[in-house]
Motif scaffolding. Structure first.
Motif, PDB file in Angstrom:
ATOM      1  N   ARG A   1       0.832  -1.194   0.000  1.00  0.00           N
ATOM      2  CA  ARG A   1       0.000   0.000   0.000  1.00  0.00           C
ATOM      3  C   ARG A   1       0.872   1.251   0.000  1.00  0.00           C
TER       4      ARG A   1
ATOM      5  N   LEU B   1       2.601   1.582  -3.360  1.00  0.00           N
ATOM      6  CA  LEU B   1       1.764   1.606  -4.563  1.00  0.00           C
ATOM      7  C   LEU B   1       2.000   2.836  -5.439  1.00  0.00           C
TER       8      LEU B   1
ATOM      9  N   GLY C   1      -1.761   8.236  -2.068  1.00  0.00           N
ATOM     10  CA  GLY C   1      -2.083   7.483  -0.867  1.00  0.00           C
ATOM     11  C   GLY C   1      -2.826   8.283   0.186  1.00  0.00           C
TER      12      GLY C   1
ATOM     13  N   ARG D   1      -5.862   0.256  -5.014  1.00  0.00           N
ATOM     14  CA  ARG D   1      -5.632   0.562  -3.616  1.00  0.00           C
ATOM     15  C   ARG D   1      -6.740  -0.005  -2.731  1.00  0.00           C
TER      16      ARG D   1
ATOM     17  N   ASN E   1      -6.258  -2.551   0.343  1.00  0.00           N
ATOM     18  CA  ASN E   1      -6.783  -2.270   1.684  1.00  0.00           C
ATOM     19  C   ASN E   1      -7.667  -3.398   2.174  1.00  0.00           C
TER      20      ASN E   1
END
Lengths: 488, 312
Positions: free
Chosen positions: B10, B13, B249, B301, B305
């Motif tokens: 994450r 990313l 992010g 994303r 998650n």
């Protein structure tokens, strides 16, 4: 030398109003150093308001606040209270979820700055966590939002007891054990005694009277915004404490119903995601089934899995009927904070309240008003915002939402957090009556007393069903044993 | 273990997306893999990165700035006129702009106003001021500013070094410093910050002031590159900067932002435009295609998650 030292904090004739509601009326309270004061009372009795005054987050409308004998009424506020070493663990968790554990410690301690502050903050919080909850397993660099609710509470408690240049002289704990399991709660209460023995002061609010009686030196009972009793803890028993709070004392441990045979097709059948053997959780029509075990061992995940399963989205979970959910983590899954009490209550039943494709305001109002009386929500008007209610009363609204809907299966995620004894008894009765009418309940609870109301209990450990107990087999010992021991 | 992996994916990313895009550009146009090529690809990334960081400060306290594009344009216009002809007046005007930004932050918090409305209103003010300063496109950026933007650094173009420096400085200030933790905390749980005795209005003033400062840097670097100003020069920066923060992010609420991610997000958006040109995509479709890239990244994303939540 002749005069005894003044109490650490003294409130005299404190009054506080919120609009038309008188939350506090002429309250006197003194908290001496080196003692633990327990505070009990029903939801809405004014305990939380009093604690907010003590912590400086609310200014009293009238009355005097004195710390170590100095009158600070004029300048009383968050800064003054913090400067005097008064800390508070609020009932609603108040950490910043986007920050790490160590960064949250820094928020409380302005002295943690300059080079290497991270290391010092991490050390400060880790040291206190170790002291209160040995083997807690919390990484100071973990982001708080990623932690379970129990761990968040542990961090908040440890933060309140941590000391930098700001001392911790009085720590206010508002329902500190509501999210903790029995082991963690016992660790905390033992730490409170040690803290008090070293000269600190603690104000403890709890609905668990056993906690209060075993931990507090003095017990203050509140009712309707005033103090109705203030005596040494030794003079109280469970029974007269409940009487002083003004509720009918019936301490029945669940009704003595016969063990019902579990026959027929279950309405819910599911296995936890990580179950290695072929144990399954089943729920039959009209049953109350309890999920037990230590907090955060997969019970909530199980409830969510079943809830998702009702939509047919999960393999290996069958659910027959509509499901409703009563959240325990009110802020995250429960209330719509900007809506009124009435709207919060009726949101699950809007389909039934429709007429010609639109919501009928009259029907909505009738339903809200009906449930307000049925479940005893303390508000003059259901149009008031939900946040005007105390925590326990908000929880009642969530119960009413689920019970008022057409759901056949109701999933409850530790729903009695912060609910007072009187209300609990009412809700237990209501659950039983609804179950007799054919509704089924799945009930995750961390309290042993509540398991006694269940027909069947599954004990969870590490995300799996560790034991299955029928009503006849149920005992505290067995539940604890299965919660801890793999061989059980 | 799985959650550990997911968490790092994450965080990585945005950088992965940038790398993939860069690789795709290099495959399609190997000549881009040179000093000059990289410079051409990325030279407009720096102003966008500054604007994205400015937007990030505002998003960190749970607000949104819809005026940043117009403000950057205003700065560019002042930079192409007063700052060149009468530097003292120019500097005063720009400093005034930063102060207005800080004041807007205070106003939004103090009166509890929706930031979207206030900053949208401010965007018209900035646009109007920019047109007053420079009614028709033109003007000339000061020589020192042009020279600064043309500095030739060894190995890689200046834009890349400047972006890295920007990311590191802001990362240190917001993510590592002790007051930075308080600033971010105000986006996560304002009540908790207030109960600990911090001033929320001061935090808003600081964050909006920083947004004004970095918007100022965006405008100056932009006018240094283009050498002349135009009131409408940066209007699209408003949405680009928001997209950059999210791509990097960040989240709209809860004080979850990442300065390094924001800079990378800004560069990704700049590259995406070049990438689509290399694809010989009709310009009419480019904006839409840029949107599709954005949606793909965000979908990825969400997926990560979710894996993370399941593992936890």
């Amino acid at each position: 030398m002749q005069k005894p030292a003044p109490p650490l904090v003294q409130l005299e004739g404190v009054a506080k109003r919120f609009g038309a509601v008188r939350a506090l009326e002429g309250v006197n309270l003194s908290v001496p150093a080196g003692s633990c004061v327990g505070l009990v009372g029903h939801n809405g009795a004014g305990k939380s308001t009093l604690m907010n005054v003590l912590a400086g987050t609310l200014r009293p409308d009238e009355g005097r606040v004195a710390v170590s004998g100095h009158d600070l009424s004029g300048s009383w506020g968050v800064a003054a209270a913090a400067g005097q070493g008064i800390r508070c663990v609020f009932q609603e968790l108040s950490l910043c979820p986007n920050l790490s554990v160590a960064e949250n410690a820094r928020i409380m301690h302005p002295a943690l700055r300059g080079l290497g502050w991270r290391k010092r903050a991490a050390a400060l919080i880790a040291e206190r966590l170790d002291a209160i909850f040995p083997r807690h397993g919390i990484d100071p660099d973990a982001i708080v939002g990623d932690l379970s609710i129990a761990r968040r509470q542990m961090v908040e408690i440890a933060r309140a007891f941590s000391v930098s240049d700001r001392p911790a002289r009085l720590v206010i704990l508002d329902e500190p054990t509501s999210s903790l399991d029995a082991v963690l709660a016992a660790q905390l209460l033992a730490y409170v005694r040690r803290f008090v023995a070293e000269g600190g002061a603690v104000a403890l609010i709890s609905h668990l009277l056993g906690e209060i009686l075993s931990t507090a030196d003095r017990v203050v009972v509140m009712r309707d915004g005033g103090v109705v009793a203030d005596r040494p803890a030794g003079e109280f028993t469970r029974k007269n404490l409940i009487e002083a709070m003004g509720s009918v004392a019936h301490e029945d441990a669940g009704d003595a119903r016969a063990n019902r045979a579990r026959t027929g097709e279950p309405v819910v059948s599911a296995a936890p995601e990580g179950q290695t053997d072929d144990r399954r959780l089943t729920l039959h029509r009209g049953e109350i089934v309890g999920l037990a075990g230590l907090g955060g061992h997969g019970q909530t995940a199980m409830l969510r899995r079943i809830f998702d399963g009702a939509g047919g989205r999960v393999r290996d979970v069958t659910v027959r009927g509509k499901t409703g959910f009563v959240a325990g983590d009110r802020q995250a899954d429960g209330v719509f904070p900007l809506w009124s009490i009435g709207k919060n209550l009726t949101v699950a039943s809007l389909r039934a309240l429709r007429g010609g494709g639109l919501i009928q305001p009259a029907a909505e109002r009738i339903m809200a008003e009906d449930w307000r009386q049925k479940i005893g929500i303390r508000t003059p008007d259901v149009k008031n915002p939900i946040l005007s209610l105390s925590g326990g009363n908000q929880q009642k609204v969530l119960f009413a939402r689920a019970l008022g809907s057409d759901a056949d299966i109701i999933l409850m995620d530790d729903p009695m957090r912060g609910v007072d004894i009187g209300t609990k008894q009412e809700v237990y009765g209501m659950l039983r009556a609804e179950a007799d009418r054919g509704r089924s309940f799945l009930w995750y609870t961390t309290e042993m007393d509540e398991l006694r109301h269940c027909d069947h209990v599954y004990v969870f450990r590490e995300g799996r069903i560790a034991a299955e107990l029928s009503r006849a087999e149920l005992s505290e010992e067995k539940v604890l044993q299965s919660s801890f021991d793999a061989a059980a | 273990m799985q959650s550990f992996l997911a968490r790092h994916i994450r965080i990585a990313l945005p950088a992965l997306c940038l790398a993939v895009l860069l690789a795709a550009v290099f495959v399609m146009q190997p000549r881009a893999m040179s000093y000059v090529g990289l410079n051409l690809l990325l030279n407009l990334a720096l102003p966008i990165a500054f604007a994205t960081v400015a937007q990030m400060f505002v998003i960190a306290v749970g607000e949104l700035d819809l005026g940043i594009g117009a403000y950057v344009g205003f700065v560019a216009c002042v930079g192409a006129t007063w700052l060149n002809t009468d530097p003292a007046v120019g500097v005063l005007m720009l400093a005034g702009g930063v102060l207005v930004y800080a004041a807007v932050g205070a106003l939004i918090f103090w009166r509890g106003l929706p930031s979207i409305v206030v900053t949208l209103g401010m965007s018209f003010v900035w646009l109007g001021l920019a047109i007053l300063v420079l009614p028709t496109p033109g003007g000339k950026a000061p020589d020192w500013l042009q020279a600064a933007m043309k500095v030739k650094t060894p190995l890689l173009p200046m834009t890349i070094f400047a972006s890295v420096a920007l990311a590191l400085v802001v990362h240190w200030g917001l993510m590592r410093s002790s007051y930075g933790a308080v600033l971010r905390g105000a986006g996560g749980n304002p009540r908790s910050i207030e109960r600990a005795g911090w001033s929320l209005i001061k935090i808003h003033v600081v964050m909006f002031g920083l947004a004004g400062l970095f918007g100022l840097l965006a405008g100056l670097s932009l006018v240094g590159l283009t050498t002349s100003g135009d009131a409408n020069i940066a209007l699209r920066y408003t949405l680009l900067s928001i997209a950059g923060v999210i791509l990097g992010g960040g989240e709209f609420t809860g004080g979850r932002v990442s300065p390094v991610g924001a800079v990378i997000g800004a560069m990704t958006l700049t590259l995406a435009a070049s990438f689509l040109s290399f694809l010989r995509l009709d310009p009419d479709w480019q904006i839409g295609a840029q949107g599709v890239i954005l949606i793909l990244v965000l979908a990825l994303r969400v997926l990560i998650n979710r894996t993370e939540a399941r593992a936890a």
